[in-house]
Scaffold this active site. Structure first.
Site, mmCIF file in Angstrom:
data_model
loop_
_atom_site.group_PDB
_atom_site.id
_atom_site.type_symbol
_atom_site.label_atom_id
_atom_site.label_comp_id
_atom_site.label_asym_id
_atom_site.label_seq_id
_atom_site.Cartn_x
_atom_site.Cartn_y
_atom_site.Cartn_z
ATOM 1 N N ASP A 429 0.916 -1.304 0.081
ATOM 2 C CA ASP A 429 0.068 -0.098 -0.075
ATOM 3 C C ASP A 429 0.808 1.278 0.069
ATOM 4 O OD1 ASP A 429 -2.327 1.507 0.171
ATOM 5 O OD2 ASP A 429 -2.575 1.453 2.474
ATOM 6 N N GLU A 432 2.670 5.061 -3.888
ATOM 7 C CA GLU A 432 2.827 5.995 -4.943
ATOM 8 C C GLU A 432 4.068 6.834 -5.068
ATOM 9 O OE1 GLU A 432 0.160 5.731 -2.827
ATOM 10 O OE2 GLU A 432 -0.689 4.431 -4.430
ATOM 11 N N ASP A 505 -8.762 3.554 -3.192
ATOM 12 C CA ASP A 505 -9.982 3.889 -2.335
ATOM 13 C C ASP A 505 -11.320 4.362 -3.042
ATOM 14 O OD1 ASP A 505 -8.191 3.143 -0.285
ATOM 15 O OD2 ASP A 505 -7.593 5.161 0.191
HETATM 16 O O1 MIG Z 1 -3.894 5.870 4.484
HETATM 17 O O2 MIG Z 1 -3.788 0.671 5.493
HETATM 18 O O3 MIG Z 1 -5.882 2.363 0.053
HETATM 19 O O4 MIG Z 1 -6.908 0.017 1.154
HETATM 20 O O5 MIG Z 1 -7.112 -0.202 4.014
HETATM 21 C C1 MIG Z 1 -4.714 5.073 4.266
HETATM 22 C C2 MIG Z 1 -5.224 1.427 5.518
HETATM 23 C C3 MIG Z 1 -4.017 3.678 4.101
HETATM 24 C C4 MIG Z 1 -5.084 3.062 2.151
HETATM 25 C C5 MIG Z 1 -5.532 1.747 1.422
HETATM 26 C C6 MIG Z 1 -6.490 0.963 1.945
HETATM 27 C C7 MIG Z 1 -6.244 0.640 3.355
HETATM 28 C C8 MIG Z 1 -5.560 1.916 4.160
HETATM 29 N N1 MIG Z 1 -4.615 2.471 3.296
#
Ligand code: MIG
Length: 818
Positions: A429, A432, A505
């Site tokens: 996650d 980016e 998201d």
């Molecule tokens: O700032 O890990 O897109 O799927 O549950 C949010 C928490 C961070 C973003 C991801 C989402 C995930 C969430 N993450």
């Protein structure tokens, strides 16, 4: 040639010392301070020379390289001052030396580089480049010569390519842009961005896939602009007769990929950027995720609920709360006192555990990962040599430079404890990369870029890809023979070699369900086959109807996972009451029945590079891009689905491509090449099976390999012609298939008015675990009297659905039914 070539290259790569970040040197209004910008265009061609597969043309100072990559692929590069940048690409792993046959011609007006399939023409007078097929039909041509501007930000160039857009030309691809399938009339930018609750038409999102397909008059070609800087695409938006793409740095370098079939364009794109490895079979099952399931008792409850309620599920996810203060590679021992034991118990009950990982490493001298990374200088540094720091979930963080091979190896090894604890997959996650407050890294951050150093301008769009690559390669090593499962949020072209993706998201709205249908189709034709949405919508609250319709769409999403944000109500298949629970179970069970088909379609992707989801325009590409049709698609080549995307919708018009189709729910036959109306009560969604298909079906299990299959069901959908169907089988979780340990079965069905012949041929070295097939004959236009199985007579029964049923040994060669 530039005098000081190293320096020149450094500048063009964005390495100049004067590269400063927005935050350090405050220029009041940089845009207004820029000097008048001069665009430089290629002039007339003054000469050429050839080296192997490469042809070099010059206008006296600039140089253009035309490279024959294969019969159908030509690469074009521009060197504004005659000096090409390093020929290194994260998207195209090795400059694959396909042997291509080509010849070269020159006349008064043009140069022609000709392969067996395509001709690349360079016009002498103005350096315009065009592509034709062997019959002289033009597919794509420059509208203006390639051009560039000095980039005052860092001394490199903005590089531009402007192509002619034909009046009726449609454009597809470009990753997960959340808009209509046809990109015509729009402009886009590629810059990986964390975009919580993104909206229709929002751009950019999390991924950068600078690859598009042009379709004109039924003929398709592809353009892959392999440039990792911030890139732009304009599809006849600014000028109705022009399509351009440009970048804020790096090299103007693109691949022309010939069609004329869109399927072939995608396949050939994969031939240079790679395909997705065959995922473990369980990864094609249903996954349950939430931010977050903790503590252990909650996870156990969840698992127990699935099994007690008999809703199939193969994976449970642990989001960031499993960690100790969000420190990667640690456990919160209060919530999870004995992770190994818990994961083992889950595994014994058929659940795979997938854990999240983030790139931000907490600045904490008492934390071994930080200490290690610091000692070895693995973290990214700024232009002034200070470490890149930013706030994310753990607080103050530093970030590994995944563009450094040594760092990737280190990162891969960090998973050892998690793998020893039994995890089956890793969810990547925030790559980016996302940083609280400032969004992402400042541009002056330096990256190793595998030895081809560059600033964040160059590395931003591949940062996430290199993170998940490190994860994948690490897991692959640690798992040894077992296939890892990985998923990533950020990506660049080529990421499919390392991971699946989800669209980030999204929101629990009907509009987002529709967007998901578009995004997954777009990702599929853009080379990201293993993709899914957060079923139900990440933020916001779906009602039971929306969730169920989303589960239905999820059955036909290559990756099927429900996920929700922490501040939402509970979101399991049973959370909306017993009526919806029954519906959700029915559709998750359908996914499990279809697994052998889904797996076979995936194999076709891995082996040949075909996409899994296929937009209708890809199936019948002479159709004009009618947005009424963009919400339906084929899953593989045998199943067409049209997910229901509106509340209260009880009827739907579906266009069926040419040929016969059977409605999955009642075996009713439809003629294709036109539209049909079908009922769409909540317990059905439009699913059609192509006539002539042999569709393998597993019995419903609560998880993959729950028990032995006695006889594999094969649904045979009658057609008045000869058709082929394929079934792929293997261990389901090892890499032995790379050594031919698999079975590829081909069924040829010859249907007639009074007879049906089915023959089977098998390739490969695996042996299936079941002994027999149970054929179920759908749409047979005659009463069965005789059955011959390899010349011995067989027996036939009628099943509850009125279909004829025949049991045959799995190694039959041919069956004759009359
Ligand atoms: O700032 O890990 O897109 O799927 O549950 C949010 C928490 C961070 C973003 C991801 C989402 C995930 C969430 N993450």
């Amino acid at each position: 040639m530039a005098k000081d070539s190293t320096k020149q290259r450094d500048i063009e790569n964005g390495n100049a010392a004067q590269v400063l970040e927005e935050g350090i040197q405050h220029v009041n209004n940089p845009v207004l301070d820029l000097p008048e910008i001069v665009k430089n265009y290629l002039g007339a061609v003054t000469g050429y020379h050839q080296e192997d597969n490469n042809f070099y043309f010059t206008d006296g100072s600039a140089c253009v390289e035309i490279k024959v990559v294969s019969d159908e692929i030509i690469r074009v590069r521009l060197a504004p001052k005659g000096q090409f940048l390093d020929d290194f690409s994260y998207a195209v792993p090795q400059s694959d030396q396909h042997v291509a046959v080509y010849n070269f011609e020159e006349d008064q007006q043009v140069y022609r580089v000709k392969t067996n399939t395509v001709t690349c023409i360079v016009r002498k007078a103005d350096f315009l480049i065009s592509f034709e097929d062997r019959e002289g039909k033009e597919y794509n041509r420059d509208y203006a010569p390639m051009h560039w501007e000095e980039n005052p930000d860092f001394g490199g160039y903005y590089v531009y390519c402007t192509k002619a857009a034909v009046a009726e030309e449609a454009f597809y691809g470009l990753g997960d842009k959340p808009t209509h399938l046809n990109l015509r009339g729009k402009r886009f930018v590629n810059w990986n961005s964390d975009t919580y609750s993104f909206q229709f038409n929002q751009d950019p999102l999390y991924r950068s896939i600078p690859f598009y397909i042009g379709l004109n008059d039924g003929n398709a070609y592809g353009i892959f602009f392999d440039n990792t800087f911030k890139t732009y695409f304009d599809f006849a938006a600014e000028a109705h007769d022009q399509t351009s793409f440009w970048s804020e740095g790096g090299e103007l370098q693109y691949y022309y990929i010939h069609g004329p079939h869109m399927m072939d364009v995608v396949k050939r794109y994969h031939s240079i950027t790679g395909t997705h490895y065959l995922p473990p079979l369980w990864a094609l099952g249903y996954h349950q995720c939430r931010w977050s399931y903790y503590p252990e008792s909650k996870v156990k409850d969840l698992a127990r609920n699935f099994r007690e309620r008999k809703i199939p599920c193969d994976a449970i996810y642990l989001d960031i709360d499993y960690m100790d203060g969000y420190r990667c590679f640690t456990w919160n021992k209060r919530y999870f006192p004995d992770p190994k034991k818990m994961i083992k118990e889950l595994a014994d009950d058929g659940f795979n555990t997938v854990v999240i990982i983030d790139p931000g490493i907490k600045v904490d001298e008492n934390y071994w990962v930080f200490r290690d990374g610091k000692k070895n200088r693995y973290f990214c540094r700024r232009g002034d040599d200070y470490f890149m720091e930013g706030y994310v979930w753990p607080g103050r963080c530093q970030f590994p430079d995944f563009t450094n091979k040594e760092v990737r190896e280190w990162w891969g090894g960090l998973f050892k404890e998690l793998v020893d604890a039994g995890i089956a997959g890793v969810w990547n996650d925030m790559n980016e990369p996302a940083v609280f407050g400032r969004g992402t890294f400042p541009n002056d951050v330096r990256h190793n870029f595998d030895g081809y150093r560059g600033s964040h301008r160059k590395a931003h769009n591949i940062y996430g890809m290199q993170m998940v690559r490190a994860t994948y390669e690490g897991l692959k090593k640690l798992f040894q023979k077992k296939r890892p499962f990985t998923i990533t949020r950020a990506a660049y072209a080529g990421t499919q070699r390392y991971a699946s993706v989800w669209t980030g998201d999204n929101v629990a709205t009907w509009e987002h369900l529709r967007l998901g249908a578009l995004q997954l189709q777009r990702l599929s034709v853009s080379g990201m086959p293993f993709c899914g949405t957060d079923i139900g919508g990440f933020s916001g609250e779906p009602d039971g109807e929306l969730f169920t319709r989303w589960i239905q769409f999820g059955v036909f999403s290559p990756f099927m996972r429900a996920h929700s944000a922490g501040d939402t109500a509970e979101r399991e298949p049973w959370s909306f009451g017993p009526e919806y629970e029954t519906l959700n179970r029915k559709f998750i069970e359908l996914r499990y029945k279809l697994l052998p088909y889904i797996y076979s379609v995936f194999w076709e992707h891995t082996k040949y590079g075909f996409p899994i989801l296929r937009p209708i325009t890809m199936v019948e590409q002479h159709l004009d891009s009618n947005i009424q049709r963009e919400e339906e698609f084929c899953f593989g080549d045998k199943i067409l689905v049209s997910p229901v995307l509106n509340p209260g919708q009880h009827r739907k018009t579906v266009y069926l491509p040419k040929g016969g189709w059977y409605y999955y729910w009642n075996d009713k036959r439809f003629e294709g090449g036109k539209e049909h109306e079908v009922d769409t009560p909540l317990d059905e969604m439009p699913i059609f099976i192509k006539a002539g298909t042999v569709l393998p079906e597993y019995p419903v299990m609560q998880y993959v390999n729950e028990r032995k299959i006695e006889a594999l069901k094969l649904l045979v959908y009658h057609a008045d012609r000869v058709t082929n169907s394929y079934l792929y089988e293997d261990h389901g979780d090892t890499f032995a298939y790379e050594q031919h340990i698999y079975l590829e079965k081909k069924f040829v069905v010859k249907g007639g008015a009074t007879s049906l012949k089915i023959s089977q041929s098998v390739d490969g070295l695996y042996s299936e675990k079941y002994d027999a097939y149970e054929l179920s004959l759908v749409g047979l236009p005659f009463e069965v009297k005789n059955v011959l199985v390899d010349d011995a007579s067989g027996t036939v029964e009628r099943d509850g659905d009125g279909r004829f049923r025949i049991k045959v040994p799995k190694d039959f060669k041919s069956i004759a039914i009359s």
